[in-house]
Design a protein around this motif. Sequence first.
Motif, short mmCIF file in Angstrom:
data_model
loop_
_atom_site.label_atom_id
_atom_site.label_comp_id
_atom_site.label_asym_id
_atom_site.label_seq_id
_atom_site.Cartn_x
_atom_site.Cartn_y
_atom_site.Cartn_z
N TYR A 150 8.58 8.44 -46.42
CA TYR A 150 7.47 7.51 -46.23
C TYR A 150 7.98 6.17 -45.72
O TYR A 150 9.14 5.80 -45.89
CB TYR A 150 6.72 7.31 -47.56
CG TYR A 150 7.61 6.76 -48.66
CD1 TYR A 150 7.74 5.39 -48.87
CD2 TYR A 150 8.36 7.63 -49.47
CE1 TYR A 150 8.58 4.90 -49.86
CE2 TYR A 150 9.19 7.14 -50.45
CZ TYR A 150 9.31 5.78 -50.64
OH TYR A 150 10.16 5.29 -51.61
N GLN A 151 7.08 5.42 -45.09
CA GLN A 151 7.41 4.11 -44.53
C GLN A 151 7.20 3.00 -45.57
O GLN A 151 6.33 3.10 -46.43
CB GLN A 151 6.56 3.85 -43.29
CG GLN A 151 6.81 4.83 -42.16
CD GLN A 151 5.80 4.70 -41.04
OE1 GLN A 151 4.60 4.56 -41.30
NE2 GLN A 151 6.27 4.74 -39.80
N SER B 268 12.59 8.08 -49.43
CA SER B 268 12.33 9.52 -49.55
C SER B 268 12.63 10.07 -50.93
O SER B 268 12.33 11.23 -51.21
CB SER B 268 13.17 10.29 -48.52
OG SER B 268 14.56 10.15 -48.81
N MET C 220 12.47 3.21 -44.40
CA MET C 220 11.85 4.37 -45.01
C MET C 220 12.54 4.72 -46.34
O MET C 220 13.71 4.41 -46.56
CB MET C 220 11.92 5.58 -44.08
CG MET C 220 11.19 5.39 -42.77
SD MET C 220 11.01 6.92 -41.84
CE MET C 220 9.75 7.77 -42.82
N ARG D 140 9.41 9.18 -39.51
CA ARG D 140 9.98 10.45 -39.94
C ARG D 140 10.41 11.27 -38.73
O ARG D 140 9.63 11.45 -37.79
CB ARG D 140 8.95 11.23 -40.77
CG ARG D 140 9.50 12.53 -41.37
CD ARG D 140 8.53 13.05 -42.42
NE ARG D 140 7.24 13.39 -41.82
CZ ARG D 140 6.92 14.62 -41.41
NH1 ARG D 140 7.79 15.60 -41.51
NH2 ARG D 140 5.72 14.86 -40.91
N VAL E 249 16.65 9.68 -42.83
CA VAL E 249 15.89 8.44 -42.66
C VAL E 249 16.70 7.21 -43.07
O VAL E 249 16.16 6.11 -43.18
CB VAL E 249 14.55 8.49 -43.45
CG1 VAL E 249 13.69 9.63 -42.92
CG2 VAL E 249 14.78 8.63 -44.95
#
Length: 568
Positions: A482-483, A450, A448, A563, A93
């Motif tokens: 996650y965003q 992580s 993003m 993702r 990401v």
Amino acid sequence: MNRFTLFHVTIMKNSIAILAALLLAFANFAEAQTTPKTLEADIVIYGGTSAAVIAAVQAKKLDKSVVIISPDKHLGGLSSGGLGWTDSGNKSVIGGLSREFYERIFNYYDKPETWKWQDRSDYSFRGRVMPPSDSKDRSMWIFEPHIAEQVFEDLVAEYEIPVYRDEWLDRENGVKKEDGHITSITTLSDKTIQGKVFIDATYEGDLMAAAGASYHVGREANRVYDESWNGIQVGVLHHQHHFGELQVSPYKTPGDPNSGVLPKVSTADPGKKGEGDKRVQAYCFRMCLTDHPENRVPFPKPEGYDPAQYELLLRIFEAGLDPMYVFKKFDLIPNRKTDTNNHGPFSFDNIGMNWDYPEASYERRSEIIKEHETYQQGLLYFICTDPRVPKELQDRMNAWGLAKDEFIDNGNWPHQIYVREARRMIGEYVTTENDVQGKRQPPSPIGMGSYTMDSHNVQRYIKPNGYVQNEGDIGVPPRQPYQIAYGSLVPKKEECTNLMVPVCLSSSHIAFGSIRMEPVFMVLGQSAATAASLAIDHQVSVQDIPYAKLRHQLLADGQVLERPSKPK
């Protein structure tokens, strides 16, 4: 050659040297006189961090004029300041210019001449190796500080980005605003910089604060954002950075409260679990050490060295902890060097000695940084020289030293302290544990994260039973990448309409513990510059840019906003 001729040759050489010195001095003087006191750019970036450089590159790629105003002399922040063992999380990401940075690192290590102190094939540590030249993924996530700094210097040179170093924002009177819009900033050297959009890319958030944006320092109570892992964490023992069940007395005379407490131990009530406070997680320097004899500099005895500062370490050994835990975070990077981080109940984190740093004056911050340097250098010197230290530990530590070819203008010591957290903006959207854990969907994603929600210890206190304990160390992994919402990069519209904050962004303490990784800062720096460019193009506030166009541009430039279907 006779003496007469030799005399005249010597006079000629000395004259040439004097003339050269005078010409250099005149050139420097002329440059100082011609450097304008007022600068102007479409996008003005304050800070010298990795996010600052990446934001500047993106601005240039989008045909915007840009300038970096850096209080630092060295570019890259922690990425070039010792943090070479990258906390990357899920690498799939990490895209755009952030990934390009690590690809450029690979390109340097793909050259034989980069491997001065070690053969390329010999590097391997904890499953990480130097990828082969024909690797499909040509990225390198572990590196030496000077290689990272060179990459940042390459970027500003290639994109012809003007950088003004050692320029410090006048925090009292240096931000001029009209109708919620920053028109200019002024530095302590009386340099004024005008711009259309400003980006605060510092670790401290000084421009953000001076511009009048709301922010928070310390830990919010869990109830503020309906979280579980924010606030005071008394009784929570994650990782291995605590005393656990070790019975270690904090008093100068063990077991006697009347004798006074040892250094680095607070006598204050630690607070109630889940409540908020103004305390800040510990800082340290990420040291670059080596055991190569030709490149090793012995650990210095710092001015102000006090062996009493390290009494707790001896008591930990007496309580039964293996002394070799000290080496647990000597993470090996290329050329027989380390990125050395904190590990264990008593280590390189200077717990509780930085609480006033985020809001402190420049002078006070300098004092805090110096105290941290003295503490950390003193700990190394103590282990190497104090006769009470176990011999096995002492012998092994004496095989290490500072890397002679790193931080050469700073006594081989990192030029950047690890500011793990300072101010955090309260913006249009606050990213919280609920975003990181996938309990809600962040709107308008621009990057993003992580990594684990990670906080280092915040305080060292005395338990009711009279023994010492650390508090604040947390490690909770997200369920999946996650965003991060665009609204976390911008202040509230009523507070400022042309400011972007990709480092001290809007998030809770515990969510920031995941976001605060250098690859993510670079991702957010690129996204901030893209949004700033759109705000200029559309002549709107940063809060009102068309998200569809932002998303389109970010994806075109390689950013990862969702993702992958098959995460690596």
